[in-house]
Write a protein that holds these residues in place. Sequence first.
Motif, PDB file in Angstrom:
ATOM      1  N   UNK A 167       0.833  -1.211   0.000  1.00 23.97           N
ATOM      2  CA  UNK A 167       0.000   0.000   0.000  1.00 23.97           C
ATOM      3  C   UNK A 167       0.862   1.253   0.000  1.00 23.97           C
ATOM      4  N   UNK A 234      -3.072  -4.104  -9.015  1.00 18.63           N
ATOM      5  CA  UNK A 234      -4.418  -3.538  -8.853  1.00 18.63           C
ATOM      6  C   UNK A 234      -5.311  -4.461  -8.024  1.00 18.63           C
ATOM      7  N   UNK A 235      -5.088  -5.769  -8.138  1.00 20.87           N
ATOM      8  CA  UNK A 235      -5.888  -6.722  -7.374  1.00 20.87           C
ATOM      9  C   UNK A 235      -5.747  -6.537  -5.874  1.00 20.87           C
ATOM     10  N   UNK A 237      -5.009  -3.445  -4.545  1.00 24.42           N
ATOM     11  CA  UNK A 237      -5.542  -2.122  -4.207  1.00 24.42           C
ATOM     12  C   UNK A 237      -7.068  -2.051  -4.349  1.00 24.42           C
ATOM     13  N   UNK A 238      -7.611  -2.782  -5.338  1.00 24.23           N
ATOM     14  CA  UNK A 238      -9.071  -2.795  -5.516  1.00 24.23           C
ATOM     15  C   UNK A 238      -9.555  -4.246  -5.567  1.00 24.23           C
ATOM     16  N   UNK A 239      -9.592  -4.920  -4.408  1.00 22.34           N
ATOM     17  CA  UNK A 239      -9.933  -6.356  -4.424  1.00 22.34           C
ATOM     18  C   UNK A 239     -11.435  -6.592  -4.574  1.00 22.34           C
TER      19      UNK A 239
ATOM     20  N   UNK B  19     -10.359   7.352  -3.625  1.00 22.21           N
ATOM     21  CA  UNK B  19     -10.380   5.890  -3.542  1.00 22.21           C
ATOM     22  C   UNK B  19     -11.817   5.371  -3.565  1.00 22.21           C
ATOM     23  N   UNK B  23     -13.225   3.036  -6.442  1.00 20.27           N
ATOM     24  CA  UNK B  23     -13.774   1.723  -6.064  1.00 20.27           C
ATOM     25  C   UNK B  23     -15.136   1.514  -6.741  1.00 20.27           C
ATOM     26  N   UNK B  26     -14.725   1.037 -10.510  1.00 11.83           N
ATOM     27  CA  UNK B  26     -14.239  -0.301 -10.879  1.00 11.83           C
ATOM     28  C   UNK B  26     -15.375  -1.325 -10.750  1.00 11.83           C
ATOM     29  N   UNK B  48      -9.114  -2.053 -14.394  1.00 10.69           N
ATOM     30  CA  UNK B  48      -7.880  -1.818 -13.630  1.00 10.69           C
ATOM     31  C   UNK B  48      -6.958  -0.860 -14.377  1.00 10.69           C
ATOM     32  N   UNK B  52      -6.510   3.860 -12.456  1.00 12.79           N
ATOM     33  CA  UNK B  52      -5.499   4.753 -11.882  1.00 12.79           C
ATOM     34  C   UNK B  52      -5.410   6.070 -12.646  1.00 12.79           C
TER      35      UNK B  52
END
Lengths: 560, 94
Positions: A167, A234-235, A237-239, B19, B23, B26, B48, B52
């Motif tokens: 992170x 990315x997986x 950071x945005x799971x 964020x 989120x 996405x 993904x 960013x």
Amino acid sequence: MFSSFRSAMTWVHTWFGLVLGFLLVVIFFFGSLSVFDREIDRWAIPETRFEHQPMPSFDARLRPIFESIQPDPNELAQARERVGTLPEKLRLMNWSAYTTHRDPVLTLYAEYAVPNPSDPDDHVHGHVTIDPRSGKLLQNDRLAIGSAFFYPMHISLHVQWHDLGYWLVGVAALVMLVLLLSGVVIHKKLFREFFTFRAHKHTQRSKLDLHNLTGVVALPFHIMFPLTGLVIFAGIYFPVSQTLLKPLAEKHEQIEAQARGLPHQPSGVAAPLSSVDAMVVEAKRRWAKRGMPGEVGFLQVTHVGDKSGYVSIFRAGSDRVTLVGQAVHFEAATGRVIYEEPPPSAVSGISEFLTGLHLQHFQHWLLRWLYVFGGFSGCICIATGLVFFVGKRKRRHAAEGVHGARWVDALAVATVTGTVIATLGILVANRLLPEGLDQRATWERGAFWACWSMSLVHAVIRSAPVLQARISPAWREQCHAIAGLAVIAVLLNWVTTGDHLGRTLARGYYPVAGLDLALLATAAIALAAARHLRAREATPMPEERDGFSVDTLAVDAADG
Amino acid sequence: MKKTALVVARVTASLLGSYVLVWGFVTFGITLGVAGGMPYDDSQTLLYMLAFLLFVACFCWAFSAKSALRVWLCFAFGGALMTLSGWLLAGKLG
């Protein structure tokens, strides 16, 4: 809060650059070293100093070794803490082996199922490292400094607690993108500055010129790395697929697995493994037919010894930007082809290209060096930014008796010269520590952190002159330490292994010769920097020139 | 004091607020892609790659916008709305 977009971006550039600049120097530096991680491994583990080997015969050489692998004792102990007692023999799940065009040694991996009612996927690992020429087992506890220390430092700073390291690196990467964007906004005259380096004009001016030059000269490179790095992880950071969209993700995974015909679970019925070498021949034939003949990069046997078992053979990506791929999957018991992966879709093609740009598995030595220089130019860009921050404030802070610039300067010393000292420290420790020492790898890591801590303490102790708006002598002294350590590392490599430059160069063995030459170059640069700094310390700082501070420096516009 | 509060509001908006919005973007984007016939993995990979870029834009906007309150409201509501839409759509698809 801000009068214009430009003044907002200036504020962001100054303060986010200050807070995360230290971290960014470290990430860029170890990323640059990771370009040659395998070569650094060779320097650090002398018994592996031989040429790259292709994937050896599975049937004759690898299979007996795979069968002898045992689960890692540490992982077994941890598994017992999770589930209580374990059965005598754990069920073998899969075997795998991975190699690249830069790997002389081959590491074989095995996974074993842990019976755990609360986690059906629970498992432990086992691995061995072999010399593929003879099949001889190599010592597994040697620290591969490049790939097992510098590379993890680059991606997670060795901070494992709750993935915090990933992170931190992620936030730093995101901020790097913002710094590049805001930097371009601040320095509107991008192209004029590209050709401007007034090395002798004024210290502050030449620092800023260097900051702009290194930032702009490799701008696409600097943008590409943080962006692709973020996409790779990315997986983490945005799971979303492990949380909110888990049902949807799992449903599609099952549909896809069915379409491929690869069994997700073992059948429980034992079956022998047919010749994997024959499967490799078939996979290579299919790659050649697709106009991309190649070598095996990754080989995996899933559900070993089971009727549902299958063998996946992936092509090495040495000749292209994208990584391993073009897998052909075979039924383990019969050798029949179950599924040949089609060319990637447009989206995954782009994604694999971006990932490949960052991870550079391709074989191209000139490009590899350009990556290193690109990375170092990033380090210089960020470091000159930090030094510029100090230079701009130290006179005022000195007048007001404020310590801010002094602390930033000390941290900058520890991040710039200190990181290099710690890197050299672990290399020197690697050659100095006795071969049979218990926990040798732990001592090597300890040397790294000890050197870094000493550099910070030294930088703080010697920082007092910054309070009088002068240069901290810590910069010069640590440059001398770098020069000394780098030469010592080269000499120790000679004494302990006999591989001096004359021999490695004559033999054309560049992994070790290259690192030795890089170390000597580092020593030369550090000595030159130390001489330059001594001259600077001796002459008193010239007064700020009229008209310099505000109208020539856009950075001054809005920060505090 | 007021200036400190403003700085804190903008810095938290730039990282946490963005964020939340990304989120949502996405989540909703992946389900939209799947609803439009894309394989799940492709849809996720595409989002993904875009995530960013959007994050950087939101980050900058958090500092350049006139009102910090408006920034926070946009991020919070936008993020929540897209997350909810994505979740509902995923339920329909799954």
